[in-house]
Design an enzyme around this catalytic site. Structure first.
Site, PDB file in Angstrom:
ATOM      1  N   THR A 253     -13.348  -9.460  21.091  1.00  0.00           N
ATOM      2  CA  THR A 253     -13.323  -7.980  22.223  1.00  0.00           C
ATOM      3  C   THR A 253     -14.015  -8.093  22.747  1.00  0.00           C
ATOM      4  O   THR A 253     -12.924  -7.249  24.310  1.00  0.00           O
ATOM      5  CB  THR A 253     -13.111  -6.840  21.051  1.00  0.00           C
ATOM      6  OG1 THR A 253     -14.582  -6.941  20.366  1.00  0.00           O
ATOM      7  CG2 THR A 253     -12.014  -6.508  20.107  1.00  0.00           C
TER       8      THR A 253
ATOM      9  N   GLN B  34      -6.848  -4.131  12.563  1.00  0.00           N
ATOM     10  CA  GLN B  34      -6.984  -5.555  13.315  1.00  0.00           C
ATOM     11  C   GLN B  34      -6.325  -6.459  13.063  1.00  0.00           C
ATOM     12  O   GLN B  34      -6.068  -7.920  13.916  1.00  0.00           O
ATOM     13  CB  GLN B  34      -8.509  -6.431  14.267  1.00  0.00           C
ATOM     14  CG  GLN B  34      -9.503  -4.941  14.147  1.00  0.00           C
ATOM     15  CD  GLN B  34      -9.385  -4.906  15.248  1.00  0.00           C
ATOM     16  OE1 GLN B  34      -8.291  -5.324  16.611  1.00  0.00           O
ATOM     17  NE2 GLN B  34     -10.492  -3.713  16.051  1.00  0.00           N
ATOM     18  N   THR B  35      -4.956  -6.404  12.050  1.00  0.00           N
ATOM     19  CA  THR B  35      -4.247  -7.584  12.057  1.00  0.00           C
ATOM     20  C   THR B  35      -3.034  -7.186  11.932  1.00  0.00           C
ATOM     21  O   THR B  35      -3.152  -5.778  11.234  1.00  0.00           O
ATOM     22  CB  THR B  35      -4.815  -7.823  10.227  1.00  0.00           C
ATOM     23  OG1 THR B  35      -6.412  -8.046  10.260  1.00  0.00           O
ATOM     24  CG2 THR B  35      -4.592  -9.253   9.866  1.00  0.00           C
TER      25      THR B  35
ATOM     26  N   TRP C 276       1.024  -1.284   0.137  1.00  0.00           N
ATOM     27  CA  TRP C 276       0.124  -0.363   0.165  1.00  0.00           C
ATOM     28  C   TRP C 276       0.857   1.612  -0.186  1.00  0.00           C
ATOM     29  O   TRP C 276       0.459   2.571  -0.120  1.00  0.00           O
ATOM     30  CB  TRP C 276      -0.821   0.192   0.645  1.00  0.00           C
ATOM     31  CG  TRP C 276      -0.499  -0.451   2.294  1.00  0.00           C
ATOM     32  CD1 TRP C 276       0.541  -0.019   3.185  1.00  0.00           C
ATOM     33  CD2 TRP C 276      -0.564  -2.176   3.209  1.00  0.00           C
ATOM     34  NE1 TRP C 276       0.430  -0.150   4.720  1.00  0.00           N
ATOM     35  CE2 TRP C 276       0.663  -1.680   4.503  1.00  0.00           C
ATOM     36  CE3 TRP C 276      -0.829  -2.970   2.329  1.00  0.00           C
ATOM     37  CZ2 TRP C 276       0.153  -2.895   5.048  1.00  0.00           C
ATOM     38  CZ3 TRP C 276      -1.024  -4.057   3.021  1.00  0.00           C
ATOM     39  CH2 TRP C 276      -0.194  -3.904   4.612  1.00  0.00           C
TER      40      TRP C 276
ATOM     41  N   CYS D 277      15.317   2.127  22.336  1.00  0.00           N
ATOM     42  CA  CYS D 277      15.142   3.682  22.278  1.00  0.00           C
ATOM     43  C   CYS D 277      16.964   4.070  21.897  1.00  0.00           C
ATOM     44  O   CYS D 277      17.353   5.121  21.484  1.00  0.00           O
ATOM     45  CB  CYS D 277      15.473   4.413  24.156  1.00  0.00           C
ATOM     46  SG  CYS D 277      14.201   4.206  24.004  1.00  0.00           S
TER      47      CYS D 277
ATOM     48  N   GLU E  96      -5.887   0.186   5.637  1.00  0.00           N
ATOM     49  CA  GLU E  96      -6.357   1.620   6.710  1.00  0.00           C
ATOM     50  C   GLU E  96      -7.464   0.232   7.589  1.00  0.00           C
ATOM     51  O   GLU E  96      -7.235   0.097   8.661  1.00  0.00           O
ATOM     52  CB  GLU E  96      -6.322   2.613   6.281  1.00  0.00           C
ATOM     53  CG  GLU E  96      -5.766   3.427   5.795  1.00  0.00           C
ATOM     54  CD  GLU E  96      -4.586   3.684   7.712  1.00  0.00           C
ATOM     55  OE1 GLU E  96      -5.294   2.924   8.974  1.00  0.00           O
ATOM     56  OE2 GLU E  96      -2.835   3.626   7.042  1.00  0.00           O
TER      57      GLU E  96
ATOM     58  N   TYR F 123      -9.649   8.054  13.639  1.00  0.00           N
ATOM     59  CA  TYR F 123      -7.708   7.719  13.003  1.00  0.00           C
ATOM     60  C   TYR F 123      -7.926   7.811  11.285  1.00  0.00           C
ATOM     61  O   TYR F 123      -7.416   8.181  10.569  1.00  0.00           O
ATOM     62  CB  TYR F 123      -7.791   6.690  13.543  1.00  0.00           C
ATOM     63  CG  TYR F 123      -6.544   5.493  12.654  1.00  0.00           C
ATOM     64  CD1 TYR F 123      -5.012   6.642  13.253  1.00  0.00           C
ATOM     65  CD2 TYR F 123      -6.765   4.654  11.518  1.00  0.00           C
ATOM     66  CE1 TYR F 123      -4.438   5.832  12.246  1.00  0.00           C
ATOM     67  CE2 TYR F 123      -5.920   3.971  11.077  1.00  0.00           C
ATOM     68  CZ  TYR F 123      -4.097   4.881  11.575  1.00  0.00           C
ATOM     69  OH  TYR F 123      -3.188   4.428  10.560  1.00  0.00           O
TER      70      TYR F 123
ATOM     71  N   ASP G   5      -2.976   6.773  15.600  1.00  0.00           N
ATOM     72  CA  ASP G   5      -3.394   4.945  16.146  1.00  0.00           C
ATOM     73  C   ASP G   5      -2.773   5.169  17.301  1.00  0.00           C
ATOM     74  O   ASP G   5      -2.061   5.774  18.097  1.00  0.00           O
ATOM     75  CB  ASP G   5      -3.425   4.282  14.994  1.00  0.00           C
ATOM     76  CG  ASP G   5      -1.829   3.937  14.464  1.00  0.00           C
ATOM     77  OD1 ASP G   5      -0.779   4.736  15.274  1.00  0.00           O
ATOM     78  OD2 ASP G   5      -1.261   3.077  14.039  1.00  0.00           O
TER      79      ASP G   5
ATOM     80  N   LEU H  81     -10.042 -12.784   8.473  1.00  0.00           N
ATOM     81  CA  LEU H  81      -9.850 -11.554   8.882  1.00  0.00           C
ATOM     82  C   LEU H  81     -10.299 -11.468   9.723  1.00  0.00           C
ATOM     83  O   LEU H  81     -10.151 -10.443  10.676  1.00  0.00           O
ATOM     84  CB  LEU H  81     -10.174 -10.461   7.504  1.00  0.00           C
ATOM     85  CG  LEU H  81      -8.672  -9.973   6.818  1.00  0.00           C
ATOM     86  CD1 LEU H  81      -9.081  -9.210   5.612  1.00  0.00           C
ATOM     87  CD2 LEU H  81      -7.521  -9.576   7.634  1.00  0.00           C
ATOM     88  N   GLY H  82     -11.411 -12.151  10.130  1.00  0.00           N
ATOM     89  CA  GLY H  82     -12.292 -11.071  11.790  1.00  0.00           C
ATOM     90  C   GLY H  82     -12.976 -10.102  11.345  1.00  0.00           C
ATOM     91  O   GLY H  82     -12.344  -9.300  10.775  1.00  0.00           O
TER      92      GLY H  82
HETATM   93 FE1  SF4 Z   1      10.167   5.570  21.942  1.00  0.00          FE
HETATM   94 FE2  SF4 Z   1      12.942   5.630  23.570  1.00  0.00          FE
HETATM   95 FE3  SF4 Z   1      12.469   6.778  20.855  1.00  0.00          FE
HETATM   96 FE4  SF4 Z   1      11.244   7.988  23.266  1.00  0.00          FE
HETATM   97  S1  SF4 Z   1      13.714   7.594  22.796  1.00  0.00           S
HETATM   98  S2  SF4 Z   1      10.999   8.246  21.096  1.00  0.00           S
HETATM   99  S3  SF4 Z   1      10.892   5.910  23.929  1.00  0.00           S
HETATM  100  S4  SF4 Z   1      12.063   4.745  21.033  1.00  0.00           S
END
Ligand code: SF4
Length: 347
Positions: free
Chosen positions: A300, A43-44, A25, A200, A38, A121, A139, A81-82
Site C-alpha cells: 500500500t 484486503q481480499t 461465514w 441503479c 472480517e 469497523y 467499510d 493473503l498478504g
Molecule cells: Fe447506489 Fe444507484 Fe442504489 Fe443509489 S440507486 S444506492 S446510486 S445503486
C-alpha cells in the site's frame, strides 16, 4: 429525513434477506469465526477469501487453538493473503482472549475494540453480525452507498465524514436487525451500488436515492487522493544455490515482512556493486552468474522492484541466525510472502 432513512433501511434489509450470497461465514454466529472472516476480507476479495477461511479454521477452529499455535504455523496458514500484520494481530489478540476470558470472545464493544488489529469497523461488524448488537460497521462499501443515498459530497477520506455516515447508518438501522441490516448495506455495495457505474435500476432503494434522483451516482462518493506517488524501491535479490539448497533469510522483526522468510536482498545503489552491498549487509561473498528476471510487488505504501540475480557462493560464513540453507521440502513449510514467491517463480 429520519423517516426516509428508516424506509431505506427497511428496504435494504428485505432485499438482503432475499438476495444474500451464500458464504461460509454466513452459516455461523460464532464471534471467533466472524472475526477471522472480517480480518481476511479487509484486503481480499470474497471469492479468494473463502478457501483461506475454510483452511484457516480447519487448522485453528477456536480461539484456544490459535492462541497456542506457533508464529510460523499462523503465518504459514496466512500465506498468500498478504498484509501479514493482520495475521500477527489475530495471533496476539487470540492470546489475550485466551488468557483473559478463558477463550470466550468478548461481547463488550470497548473490550473488542481494544484488541490488536480491531478498529471501529471490525468491532462493529463482529458484534452486530455475531451478536446482533446495534453498532454501525462502516467499510468502504458502506461509505459509498450511504454517500450516494444521502447525496453527500463530503470527502470520505476524512474521519468526520466517516462519523457522519456512522450516525446515518444508526438512523437507518431497523430495530433488532443490526445483523442483517449491516450485512445488507455491505452486500448492496458489493453487488449493486458498485464503484464506477452502479446498477441503479436493479437497486431496491433507487426511488429513495438522492444521487440517482440528481444523476450524480457516478460522481459520488468524493474521495480526495493523498498527495505524492508511492515510492518505488529497487532491489537486487540474491538467488544462491548449493548442494540442492537455497540460501534464505529469516527477516528481522522490525523490517517490512519481518519474522518471515525471504531471499537475501539489497537496495540498489548507483556507485556500488550488488556484491559489495551483500558483503556489507550480510558478510557474504558472492559471484554474479546471471540475471534471472525482475518481479514487482506493490504494497500500500511502497513498490518493490526486484531484480533476481543468480550468484555463486564464494564465501558464506556459518549461519549467523539470519541466513539459512534450506531444501525445497523445508521451504514448503515456511512462511514465505508472495513478494518472494514471485522471485521463486523466476528461478
Ligand atoms: Fe447506489 Fe444507484 Fe442504489 Fe443509489 S440507486 S444506492 S446510486 S445503486
Amino acid at each position: 429525513m429520519k423517516q426516509e432513512r428508516q424506509e431505506r433501511g427497511r428496504e435494504i434489509l428485505t432485499w438482503y434477506q432475499k438476495n444474500k450470497r451464500d458464504l461460509p461465514w454466513r452459516h455461523t454466529r460464532d464471534p471467533y469465526r466472524i472475526w477471522i472472516s472480517e480480518i481476511m476480507l479487509q484486503q481480499t476479495r470474497v471469492e479468494a477469501a473463502i478457501e483461506y477461511y475454510l483452511r484457516f479454521l480447519e487448522k485453528f477452529p477456536d480461539v484456544q487453538s490459535l492462541a497456542q499455535a506457533d508464529d510460523d504455523a499462523v503465518l504459514a496458514a496466512w500465506q498468500g493473503l498478504g498484509y501479514y500484520s493482520r495475521a500477527r494481530n489475530l495471533h496476539k489478540a487470540a492470546k489475550i482472549i485466551a488468557a483473559r476470558n478463558n477463550g470466550r470472545f468478548p461481547a463488550e464493544y470497548a473490550e473488542v475494540k481494544a484488541l490488536p488489529g480491531i478498529g471501529l469497523y471490525t468491532a462493529g461488524a463482529i458484534l452486530s453480525i455475531a451478536l446482533n448488537q446495534p453498532y454501525p460497521a462502516v467499510d468502504g462499501n458502506v461509505l459509498r452507498v450511504v454517500s450516494r443515498l444521502e447525496g453527500s459530497g463530503e470527502d470520505i477520506a476524512q474521519e468526520s465524514a466517516r462519523k457522519n455516515i456512522a450516525n446515518v447508518v444508526m438512523e437507518m438501522m431497523p430495530s433488532q436487525q443490526a445483523r442483517d441490516f449491516n450485512q445488507g448495506l455491505m452486500e448492496l455495495g458489493a453487488l449493486i451500488c458498485i464503484p464506477g457505474s452502479p446498477r441503479c435500476l436493479a437497486c431496491p432503494v433507487h426511488s429513495l436515492c438522492n444521487a440517482f434522483a440528481t444523476g450524480r451516482q457516478n460522481e459520488l462518493p468524493v474521495k480526495k487522493k493523498k498527495d505524492g506517488p508511492v515510492p518505488e524501491l529497487e532491489y537486487t535479490v540474491a538467488v544462491v544455490e548449493a548442494d540442492g539448497k537455497l540460501l534464505l533469510e529469516y527477516r528481522k522483526d522490525e523490517t517490512l515482512l519481518g519474522r518471515m522468510w525471504g531471499l537475501p536482498m539489497v537496495e540498489r545503489q548507483k556507485d556500488r556493486s550488488a556484491e559489495a552491498l551483500f558483503e556489507q549487509k550480510y558478510g557474504i561473498q558472492l559471484q554474479p552468474v546471471e540475471t534471472l528476471g525482475t518481479a514487482t510487488h506493490v504494497f500500500t505504501h511502497r513498490v518493490w522492484k526486484m531484480e533476481a540475480v543468480m550468484f555463486a557462493p564464494v564465501s558464506i560464513p556459518e549461519v549467523d541466525g539470519t541466513l539459512h540453507w534450506v531444501t525445497s521440502e523445508e521451504r514448503s513449510h515456511l512462511a514465505v510472502p508472495v513478494a518472494f514467491q514471485k522471485v521463486f517463480s523466476l528461478i
